[in-house]
Write a protein that holds these residues in place. Structure first.
Motif, PDB file in Angstrom:
ATOM      1  N   ILE A  80      43.046  43.931  55.867  1.00  0.00           N
ATOM      2  CA  ILE A  80      42.138  42.798  55.644  1.00  0.00           C
ATOM      3  C   ILE A  80      42.355  42.155  54.272  1.00  0.00           C
ATOM      4  O   ILE A  80      41.692  41.181  53.933  1.00  0.00           O
ATOM      5  CB  ILE A  80      40.659  43.183  55.846  1.00  0.00           C
ATOM      6  CG1 ILE A  80      40.195  44.225  54.835  1.00  0.00           C
ATOM      7  CG2 ILE A  80      40.420  43.655  57.262  1.00  0.00           C
ATOM      8  CD1 ILE A  80      38.717  44.546  54.918  1.00  0.00           C
ATOM      9  N   ARG A  81      43.272  42.730  53.498  1.00  0.00           N
ATOM     10  CA  ARG A  81      43.654  42.182  52.197  1.00  0.00           C
ATOM     11  C   ARG A  81      42.466  42.012  51.250  1.00  0.00           C
ATOM     12  O   ARG A  81      42.279  40.965  50.633  1.00  0.00           O
ATOM     13  CB  ARG A  81      44.389  40.863  52.370  1.00  0.00           C
ATOM     14  CG  ARG A  81      45.690  41.017  53.096  1.00  0.00           C
ATOM     15  CD  ARG A  81      46.394  39.716  53.261  1.00  0.00           C
ATOM     16  NE  ARG A  81      47.635  39.929  53.978  1.00  0.00           N
ATOM     17  CZ  ARG A  81      48.346  38.981  54.489  1.00  0.00           C
ATOM     18  NH1 ARG A  81      47.963  37.730  54.376  1.00  0.00           N
ATOM     19  NH2 ARG A  81      49.450  39.249  55.123  1.00  0.00           N
ATOM     20  N   LEU A  82      41.684  43.073  51.149  1.00  0.00           N
ATOM     21  CA  LEU A  82      40.554  43.103  50.229  1.00  0.00           C
ATOM     22  C   LEU A  82      40.675  44.339  49.354  1.00  0.00           C
ATOM     23  O   LEU A  82      41.289  45.334  49.754  1.00  0.00           O
ATOM     24  CB  LEU A  82      39.230  43.170  50.995  1.00  0.00           C
ATOM     25  CG  LEU A  82      38.769  41.904  51.684  1.00  0.00           C
ATOM     26  CD1 LEU A  82      37.517  42.170  52.499  1.00  0.00           C
ATOM     27  CD2 LEU A  82      38.507  40.795  50.673  1.00  0.00           C
ATOM     28  N   PRO A  83      40.087  44.300  48.159  1.00  0.00           N
ATOM     29  CA  PRO A  83      40.088  45.502  47.320  1.00  0.00           C
ATOM     30  C   PRO A  83      39.412  46.659  48.046  1.00  0.00           C
ATOM     31  O   PRO A  83      38.501  46.458  48.861  1.00  0.00           O
ATOM     32  CB  PRO A  83      39.266  45.082  46.087  1.00  0.00           C
ATOM     33  CG  PRO A  83      39.331  43.596  46.059  1.00  0.00           C
ATOM     34  CD  PRO A  83      39.442  43.157  47.495  1.00  0.00           C
ATOM     35  N   ALA A  84      39.833  47.872  47.731  1.00  0.00           N
ATOM     36  CA  ALA A  84      39.297  49.056  48.402  1.00  0.00           C
ATOM     37  C   ALA A  84      37.786  49.162  48.249  1.00  0.00           C
ATOM     38  O   ALA A  84      37.091  49.523  49.202  1.00  0.00           O
ATOM     39  CB  ALA A  84      39.972  50.314  47.863  1.00  0.00           C
TER      40      ALA A  84
END
Length: 132
Positions: A80-84
């Motif tokens: 989803i290309r978001l920070p963890a």
């Protein structure tokens, strides 16, 4: 003058070719930076099939779409290309509303007895130094 193109590909978030994602990550988590449940990057999550009114929206739907089988938190964050940390907040919301289940990785849940032996790590390090 540079023209910025906005594109949307198969449910992907809006992007600007020069600026990147137009909806900033912490907007997705409503500014929250701490999940309500503990997640390791190797925690496995899986959809339960239950849907909740409180966990609606495109980001939740995208995460649930990835949870058809056991998948790690790190894999979901990458997809989803978001920070963890933002991914963990979304996952915690989904756990809280019963849409997914989470299971800690075996090494973490096994406790201190499963930690790697220091002597083994030193032997590996010595072997690597000899190769250099």
């Amino acid at each position: 003058m540079t023209v910025r193109r906005l594109r949307r590909q198969g449910g992907e978030p809006w992007y600007d070719d020069a600026a990147g994602r137009l909806v900033r990550p912490y907007t997705i988590s409503n500014g929250r930076t701490r999940p309500t449940a503990h997640f390791d990057l190797l925690t496995m999550v899986m959809a339960t099939g239950r849907r909740s009114v409180s966990c609606q929206g495109p980001d939740y739907a995208q995460v649930l779409g990835l949870c058809g089988g056991p998948v790690s938190v790190a894999e979901i964050a990458a997809h989803i290309r978001l920070p963890a940390v933002v991914t963990k907040v979304l996952l915690a919301d989904l756990v809280d509303c019963g849409a997914i289940t989470a299971r800690a990785p075996a090494a973490v849940s096994a406790g201190p007895a499963s930690r790697t032996d220091r002597a083994l790590l030193e032997a590996v390090l010595n072997g690597l130094r000899k190769r250099l």
